[in-house]
Design a protein around this motif. Structure first.
Motif, PDB file in Angstrom:
ATOM      1  N   THR B  83       0.837  -1.195   0.000  1.00 40.15           N
ATOM      2  CA  THR B  83       0.000   0.000   0.000  1.00 40.15           C
ATOM      3  C   THR B  83       0.875   1.249   0.000  1.00 40.15           C
ATOM      4  O   THR B  83       0.646   2.177  -0.783  1.00 40.15           O
ATOM      5  N   GLY B  84       1.880   1.248   0.851  1.00 38.71           N
ATOM      6  CA  GLY B  84       2.791   2.396   0.913  1.00 38.71           C
ATOM      7  C   GLY B  84       3.522   2.607  -0.402  1.00 38.71           C
ATOM      8  O   GLY B  84       3.640   3.737  -0.891  1.00 38.71           O
ATOM      9  N   LEU B  85       3.998   1.521  -1.000  1.00 42.96           N
ATOM     10  CA  LEU B  85       4.724   1.635  -2.268  1.00 42.96           C
ATOM     11  C   LEU B  85       3.794   2.132  -3.370  1.00 42.96           C
ATOM     12  O   LEU B  85       4.189   2.949  -4.218  1.00 42.96           O
ATOM     13  N   ALA B  86       2.550   1.662  -3.346  1.00 44.81           N
ATOM     14  CA  ALA B  86       1.578   2.115  -4.348  1.00 44.81           C
ATOM     15  C   ALA B  86       1.347   3.621  -4.209  1.00 44.81           C
ATOM     16  O   ALA B  86       1.298   4.356  -5.209  1.00 44.81           O
ATOM     17  N   SER B 124      11.265   2.895   3.982  1.00 50.59           N
ATOM     18  CA  SER B 124      12.328   3.885   4.133  1.00 50.59           C
ATOM     19  C   SER B 124      13.403   3.707   3.061  1.00 50.59           C
ATOM     20  O   SER B 124      13.909   4.677   2.521  1.00 50.59           O
ATOM     21  N   SER B 125      13.721   2.457   2.724  1.00 54.23           N
ATOM     22  CA  SER B 125      14.806   2.263   1.756  1.00 54.23           C
ATOM     23  C   SER B 125      14.353   2.542   0.327  1.00 54.23           C
ATOM     24  O   SER B 125      15.162   2.839  -0.535  1.00 54.23           O
ATOM     25  N   LEU B 126      13.072   2.429   0.064  1.00 48.58           N
ATOM     26  CA  LEU B 126      12.583   2.664  -1.301  1.00 48.58           C
ATOM     27  C   LEU B 126      11.983   4.061  -1.488  1.00 48.58           C
ATOM     28  O   LEU B 126      11.602   4.430  -2.597  1.00 48.58           O
ATOM     29  N   TRP B 127      11.901   4.799  -0.414  1.00 49.08           N
ATOM     30  CA  TRP B 127      11.279   6.130  -0.473  1.00 49.08           C
ATOM     31  C   TRP B 127      11.882   6.987  -1.576  1.00 49.08           C
ATOM     32  O   TRP B 127      11.164   7.512  -2.433  1.00 49.08           O
ATOM     33  N   GLN B 128      13.201   7.085  -1.603  1.00 50.75           N
ATOM     34  CA  GLN B 128      13.850   7.907  -2.610  1.00 50.75           C
ATOM     35  C   GLN B 128      13.909   7.203  -3.971  1.00 50.75           C
ATOM     36  O   GLN B 128      13.422   7.741  -4.961  1.00 50.75           O
ATOM     37  N   PRO B 129      14.452   5.992  -4.049  1.00 50.36           N
ATOM     38  CA  PRO B 129      14.559   5.365  -5.367  1.00 50.36           C
ATOM     39  C   PRO B 129      13.226   5.147  -6.067  1.00 50.36           C
ATOM     40  O   PRO B 129      13.125   5.353  -7.277  1.00 50.36           O
ATOM     41  N   TYR B 196       1.821  16.121  -2.841  1.00 45.57           N
ATOM     42  CA  TYR B 196       1.423  14.714  -2.973  1.00 45.57           C
ATOM     43  C   TYR B 196      -0.037  14.513  -2.559  1.00 45.57           C
ATOM     44  O   TYR B 196      -0.499  15.048  -1.559  1.00 45.57           O
ATOM     45  N   GLN B 197      -0.734  13.728  -3.364  1.00 45.79           N
ATOM     46  CA  GLN B 197      -2.159  13.462  -3.079  1.00 45.79           C
ATOM     47  C   GLN B 197      -2.368  12.266  -2.176  1.00 45.79           C
ATOM     48  O   GLN B 197      -3.337  12.186  -1.446  1.00 45.79           O
ATOM     49  N   PHE B 198      -1.508  11.265  -2.319  1.00 47.22           N
ATOM     50  CA  PHE B 198      -1.723   9.999  -1.596  1.00 47.22           C
ATOM     51  C   PHE B 198      -0.745   9.797  -0.436  1.00 47.22           C
ATOM     52  O   PHE B 198      -1.111   9.267   0.593  1.00 47.22           O
ATOM     53  N   ILE B 199       0.496  10.232  -0.650  1.00 46.99           N
ATOM     54  CA  ILE B 199       1.485  10.094   0.428  1.00 46.99           C
ATOM     55  C   ILE B 199       1.022  10.936   1.612  1.00 46.99           C
ATOM     56  O   ILE B 199       0.674  12.102   1.445  1.00 46.99           O
ATOM     57  N   GLY B 200       0.972  10.311   2.768  1.00 40.73           N
ATOM     58  CA  GLY B 200       0.547  11.018   3.966  1.00 40.73           C
ATOM     59  C   GLY B 200      -0.923  10.838   4.290  1.00 40.73           C
ATOM     60  O   GLY B 200      -1.403  11.284   5.321  1.00 40.73           O
ATOM     61  N   LYS B 201      -1.675  10.152   3.384  1.00 38.98           N
ATOM     62  CA  LYS B 201      -3.119   9.969   3.610  1.00 38.98           C
ATOM     63  C   LYS B 201      -3.425   8.534   4.063  1.00 38.98           C
ATOM     64  O   LYS B 201      -2.725   7.594   3.680  1.00 38.98           O
ATOM     65  N   ALA B 620       4.965  10.156   7.912  1.00 41.48           N
ATOM     66  CA  ALA B 620       3.966   9.104   7.766  1.00 41.48           C
ATOM     67  C   ALA B 620       3.535   8.993   6.300  1.00 41.48           C
ATOM     68  O   ALA B 620       2.955   9.923   5.750  1.00 41.48           O
ATOM     69  N   VAL B 621       3.817   7.863   5.675  1.00 42.16           N
ATOM     70  CA  VAL B 621       3.318   7.653   4.311  1.00 42.16           C
ATOM     71  C   VAL B 621       1.841   7.264   4.367  1.00 42.16           C
ATOM     72  O   VAL B 621       1.027   7.733   3.589  1.00 42.16           O
ATOM     73  N   ASN B 622       1.508   6.381   5.332  1.00 47.33           N
ATOM     74  CA  ASN B 622       0.107   5.986   5.483  1.00 47.33           C
ATOM     75  C   ASN B 622      -0.253   5.899   6.970  1.00 47.33           C
ATOM     76  O   ASN B 622      -0.015   4.882   7.621  1.00 47.33           O
ATOM     77  N   PRO B 623      -0.842   6.971   7.510  1.00 44.83           N
ATOM     78  CA  PRO B 623      -1.119   7.007   8.951  1.00 44.83           C
ATOM     79  C   PRO B 623      -1.983   5.838   9.420  1.00 44.83           C
ATOM     80  O   PRO B 623      -1.783   5.327  10.529  1.00 44.83           O
ATOM     81  N   ASP B 624      -2.917   5.387   8.579  1.00 40.05           N
ATOM     82  CA  ASP B 624      -3.786   4.287   9.019  1.00 40.05           C
ATOM     83  C   ASP B 624      -2.988   2.994   9.163  1.00 40.05           C
ATOM     84  O   ASP B 624      -3.214   2.220  10.086  1.00 40.05           O
ATOM     85  N   GLN B 625      -2.068   2.739   8.257  1.00 46.91           N
ATOM     86  CA  GLN B 625      -1.269   1.522   8.366  1.00 46.91           C
ATOM     87  C   GLN B 625      -0.216   1.630   9.466  1.00 46.91           C
ATOM     88  O   GLN B 625       0.170   0.618  10.053  1.00 46.91           O
ATOM     89  N   ILE B 626       0.223   2.836   9.768  1.00 46.98           N
ATOM     90  CA  ILE B 626       1.118   3.005  10.925  1.00 46.98           C
ATOM     91  C   ILE B 626       0.337   2.652  12.187  1.00 46.98           C
ATOM     92  O   ILE B 626       0.819   1.941  13.063  1.00 46.98           O
ATOM     93  N   ARG B 627      -0.912   3.126  12.262  1.00 43.90           N
ATOM     94  CA  ARG B 627      -1.774   2.755  13.388  1.00 43.90           C
ATOM     95  C   ARG B 627      -1.911   1.237  13.468  1.00 43.90           C
ATOM     96  O   ARG B 627      -1.789   0.643  14.529  1.00 43.90           O
TER      97      ARG B 627
END
Lengths: 160, 721, 203
Positions: B83-86, B124-129, B196-201, B620-627
């Motif tokens: 989900t985060g990668l998407a 974290s490792s794929l965030w930039q690449p 960003y529209q999705f990152i952080g949501k 937070a890329v996805n606050p719900d999944q962090i929860r």
């Protein structure tokens, strides 16, 4: 021996060498429905929970010969994307699954409970939902069970 | 439309071996630069992605119906990585969430993870690449669009999977259609974070429907035509070697196709799984064992002072101060052997077809799985295609996959695909366990009531050193086990004198990576001891902690989570209506986390009602999944802290089934879990493991307030005496 | 046919040899009617044998004194917090039949027999002495208003009771322990005890 039953409402007849073979393996490997999971094979984890004539049953410990003439329901027959069971709908709305492996068993157990106890309490949930989830999604499952009870109630209201 | 020919110009400047983060805590004793950087990884988890990052075509595929497939080299085991990668890819690609699908990259595609899915490093490792790849892919599409539309690239804009110029627009699929030679631009500028529209949501998980409607997505669900079922005979005893084998009875049993004898294992292939299992029971094996191990033997080995010590952290003169003080405070803690107990048993479906091998498997080490199969079958890695599936739980258990090799050998022997998996008993007896630990903590308080000197000595079975991921050659370079030491460091940087020493113990059975590694046990010991010290000093445990945190970025982030958890929980050190709170905090993989457990005693049972958790994963890329990861970690950590323990009885690891291996159930889960997410860094960090740290100590600290009894060994039980 | 004759001859010779080896004078031989071969069970022997079975875990595990069924050779509370429920057949969605079927299952090691369930609360035996169990068993207020005759039939004929001698294997394939008295001897003892008036000895 030949055994006939209904699986998700469609008639099935299987030929088995050993009538004591657990129904789980017939469902998964002969009838090729993989939603019912093997977790322990000892009726301990609940990942293989299905419904037999509406009752929650752990299929790893259920000899296929007992299925003769029964109505069997698996997660694939509980509901569909087009027509989800309230439990499945609630599971989506609450974003319950993590790895997802144990979830079909939990949803089948939850659906069986809501059939008997449409408005469960925390204690009902604690006493009736005793499957194992290693990702430990219990917190969201409880919320989803309450939501499913609500959805079920609403759906019942809509039917005249 | 599948893979395209790409011009071989390398365009991503980023190398495959990235820089490793600089340490913020303490001064380490390692002179060797590699040791220093790897240990800093243990502490910060700042590890760059190791794998192919110079070819967007390996990563993305555009289908005819305009879906973008992201071929993920990281596996989805529940942690929400897909989900985060998407989200990350969609934002730079300018597609919406419905237009992107994440699938596991097969090794045949070339997009192979060079290390593993683990260590809370996927996002974290794929965030930039990944953003760079997605942005490049988007620009590549625009270049082709410009050609097809006959306009200048600069006039094009992208949105929701389409390229527009004035009134004209084409979908990505239309643009990609027929393109065989792609032009690859330099890595474009990435978008502003705020755009960003999705990152952080809190985007819903992308795998929800498959998992709710029972789709066949796991390794155990894989199938192939003419597939047979295999099983491998395993000993019950620790260290047993294969002796004489009598398989004559099994060979004639119904459904049995073949009994396979290899130098290191005996397997049976049959028409069905139950037949294979029944035949296995009929094989008589004379197992050769050296010693009849007992729990007491193991406990006697896991003791500070035994094994091989390695200082992992030192600041000031802790040892001298502690040795010369007559006000020494000390306490011992311990944690038991723990099982992974993931629900999907290990296994693999392998098909050896001439000199080509296909393996469907739940694995966290795709590259290593491929290498091991290729090596054993004497093939080139390119002849082996590993097809990763969703994992029915990972937790570190699937960082070692010798069963892929066994499945391949069985398939080779019968010339058909063979699917094979562990029984539950085999899972429990042949796990790569979480090692038991023993901790000796010592401290001296200063006149100001703060800690003047602190020392943490701990003994542990192997974690990283038990893994084929770290070759033996790495051990002398590393010095200390990078897994065992997680959470063993002192995080309160203002304590002037402190020291941590890890004692390595070699156990007679395999121990290795278990979600959060040493963090669970180390934090239980250290944070319980900090609570003891706060009480000795007559200070509030929260204030006590805050007063000893250094003033730097890392210290700031730790302080903030401690304050946030205390505030959200309405922290009090008083017993209210029979309930008490316990506090604990940890810093793991550069992610600080603090938790407050609200506990009561019912009968002779510890009941955890509510847990408040504050975590700072940086961004937070996805606050719900962090929860979700925090909720799951808290309950899994509660389970390990309060219920779980493997024993060694007459040479066998036991118990061998759920139930006797007690775990938290629905009724044990807190009815309330509150998660506060702080974002005090500029990029996403670790999430999947750090929240497992504080829970054990938080519960034990609350129990002390209720009963006056300090529970110093897990699993926590009243009247430990 | 030849083979048959050969074995017949062999048998004849054997008998002859045996007869010569054990010459019994006709005068010394008194036929003993089968039923008098041994002294009949005394009341106390019958009670001992019956109670050796009824106090065994195969019986008591399902006659708990609380709402938790017991399991295993150590009679631990049923794993996963399994409970009696209002009808002694479990909770609404965790019925006994969720796991236990009409027969033992050798794949899972889950035991089974028809009507697998707990004895009602009034019939709790766990923690009771032999005489207390016997009194409870005969007490119409507690035994489901059964006559002695009914109880005797239940104890000697009910499939769930007789399952104790065919308890199957556990989750690891190890045979479960059977009661210390063979089934036939137990049935004889129960009948004898009821036939002689179901007297509960003082203890």
């Amino acid at each position: 021996m030949k055994i006939s039953f209904k699986l998700n409402k469609s008639p099935q007849t299987v030929e088995v060498a050993d009538g004591n073979t657990p129904l789980l393996w017939i469902i998964r490997d002969v009838l090729d429905l993989k939603g019912t999971k093997f977790g322990c094979g000892k009726a301990a984890c609940g990942a293989c929970t299905i419904h037999v004539n509406g009752e929650a049953v752990r299929s790893c410990s259920y000899a296929v010969k007992f299925a003769e003439g029964k109505e069997i329901t698996t997660i694939e027959g509980l509901g569909s994307e087009a027509n989800p069971h309230p439990v499945q709908q609630a599971w989506i709305e609450e974003v319950v699954p993590q790895c997802g492996y144990c979830q079909p068993g939990f949803m089948m157990a939850a659906a069986a409970m809501l059939e008997k106890i449409p408005q469960p309490t925390d204690e009902d949930i604690d006493n009736n939902i005793i499957n194992i989830c290693r990702c430990a999604t219990y917190y969201r499952m409880r919320k989803a069970i309450y939501k499913a009870a609500e959805l079920q109630k609403e759906a019942a209201r809509k039917i005249p | 439309m599948g893979k395209k020919k790409v011009s071989r110009r390398k365009f991503l400047i980023r190398g495959t071996l990235g820089t490793v983060g600089v340490l913020a805590v303490g001064a380490y004793l390692f002179r060797h630069p590699i040791r220093r950087s790897i240990l800093s990884f243990a502490n910060s988890a700042d590890l760059s992605y190791i794998g192919e990052t110079d070819d967007p075509i390996l990563w993305f595929e555009i289908t005819k119906d305009n879906l973008v497939l992201l071929h993920s080299p990281k596996v989805e085991m529940g942690q929400g990585t897909f989900t985060g990668l998407a989200q990350i890819a969609a934002d730079e690609l300018d597609v919406n969430m419905e237009q992107i699908r994440v699938v596991h990259a097969q090794t045949a595609s070339g997009n192979i993870d060079g290390f593993s899915t683990g260590g809370s490093t996927s996002i974290s490792s794929l965030w930039q690449p990944l953003r760079e790849l997605a942005a490049t892919m988007r620009e590549m599409i625009k270049i082709e669009a410009a050609k097809k539309m006959g306009v200048d690239v600069g006039s094009l804009s992208t949105s929701q999977g389409s390229v527009s110029s004035g009134g004209n627009s084409m979908t990505y699929a239309e643009i990609a259609d027929g393109v065989t030679e792609w032009e690859v631009p330099d890595t474009p500028q990435l978008k502003e974070l705020k755009s960003y529209q999705f990152i952080g949501k809190p985007v819903p998980r992308v795998d929800l429907k498959e998992k709710v409607f029972g789709a066949p997505i796991f390794g155990m669900d894989a199938g192939m035509p003419d597939m047979l079922y295999g099983t491998v005979v395993r000993p019950s005893s620790i260290g047993a070697r294969l002796g004489e084998v009598d398989a004559s009875a099994a060979e004639n049993m119904p459904g049995v196709v073949k009994v396979i004898r290899e130098e290191d294992f005996v397997g049976v292939v049959a028409q069905s799984y139950p037949e294979a299992e029944k035949a296995k029971e009929a094989i008589k094996v004379n197992w050769i064992t050296e010693k009849n191990w007992q729990t007491e033997d193991i406990e006697a080995m896991i003791q500070v002072g035994q094994g091989e010590p390695q200082t992992i952290q030192k600041e000031g003169k802790a040892k001298r101060i502690l040795e010369s003080s007559d006000q020494l405070i000390s306490a011992e803690y311990s944690s038991p052997l723990g099982a992974h107990a993931q629900l999907e048993p290990n296994g693999a479906l392998a098909y050896v077809d001439g000199d080509k091998v296909t393996v469907h498997i739940s694995t966290q080490v795709i590259g290593l799985t491929r290498k091991e199969v290729a090596d054993r079958l004497d093939l080139d890695p390119e002849q082996v295609n590993i097809i990763p599936t969703y994992l029915g739980g990972g937790f570190g258990r699937r960082l070692h996959t010798p069963h892929a090799v066994q499945a391949a050998l069985m398939s080779k022997a019968v010339g058909k695909p063979v699917k094979y998996y562990f029984s539950r008993k085999e899972e429990f007896q042949h796990d790569m366990f979480r090692p038991p630990t023993h901790h000796l903590l010592k401290a001296v308080l200063g006149d100001d009531g703060l800690i003047q000197a602190l020392e943490h000595n701990f003994s542990s079975g192997d974690v990283g050193f038990g893994s084929p991921l770290l070759p033996g050659i790495a051990e002398p370079i590393l010095g200390a086990d990078v897994g065992a030491i997680r959470g063993g460091f002192n995080q309160y940087g203002a304590i002037p004198n402190h020291r941590a020493v890890c004692w390595r113990v070699r156990l007679p059975f395999a121990t290795s990576w278990w979600r959060s590694l040493g963090l669970l046990a180390n934090t239980f010991a250290v944070e319980s001891f900090i609570d003891e010290l706060a009480l000795k000093a007559g200070k509030d445990p929260v204030e006590f902690r805050l007063a000893q945190i250094q003033d730097d970025e890392r210290g700031h982030r730790l302080k903030e989570v401690i304050k946030a958890a205390a505030e959200k929980a309405g922290w009090t050190d008083q017993v209210v209506n029979g309930k008490a709170m316990g506090f604990a905090a940890s810093t793991d993989a550069n992610t600080p986390c603090a938790q407050v457990a609200e506990v009561s005693i019912e009968g002779n049972e510890i009941k955890v009602h509510k847990v408040t958790c504050a975590i700072d994963p940086g961004m937070a890329v996805n606050p719900d999944q962090i929860r979700a990861q925090c909720e799951g970690s808290i309950i899994m950590g509660l389970s390990a802290s309060m219920f779980e323990r493997m024993q060694v009885e007459n040479g066998e690891l036991r118990p061998v089934i759920y139930g006797p291996y007690a775990m938290a159930l629905m009724k044990h889960a807190p009815k309330e879990i509150e998660v506060v997410i702080l974002e005090n860094a500029d990029k996403p960090g670790a999430v999947g493991e750090p929240p497992l740290g504080p829970i054990g100590a938080a519960i034990a600290n609350a129990v002390f307030r209720l009963t006056g009894e300090r529970l110093r060994s897990m699993p926590l039980a009243l009247d430990q005496a | 046919m030849r083979k048959y004759l050969a074995s017949l001859t062999f048998l004849f010779v054997t008998i002859l040899v045996l007869a010569m080896a054990y010459p019994i004078a006709e005068s010394e031989y008194t036929p003993v009617p089968e039923e008098q071969e041994e002294a009949p069970l005394t009341d106390s022997e019958a009670f001992d044998q019956m109670m050796a079975v009824l106090t065994h875990k195969r019986c008591v595990n399902c006659h708990p004194s609380d709402n938790s069924p017991k399991q295993g050779e150590d009679s631990h509370p049923h794993r996963f917090g399994v409970l009696r429920g209002t009808d002694n057949h479990g909770m609404p969605a965790v019925r006994c039949n969720t796991c236990h079927q009409a027969e033992n299952n050798s794949f899972s090691g889950v035991p089974g027999a028809p009507e697998w369930s707990l004895a009602p609360m009034s019939m709790q035996w766990e923690g009771l002495s032999r005489t207390e169990i016997a009194k409870s068993m005969l007490d119409r207020a507690r035994n489901g208003n059964r006559s002695h005759e009914d109880i005797m039939h239940h104890l000697t004929e009910h499939e769930l009771v007789l399952w104790a001698w065919e308890p199957g294997v556990d989750a690891e394939g190890r045979p479960r322990e059977k009661p210390p008295v063979p089934k036939e001897a137990y049935i004889t003892a129960v009948k004898a005890w009821f036939d002689s008036g179901a007297i509960i000895p003082e203890e």
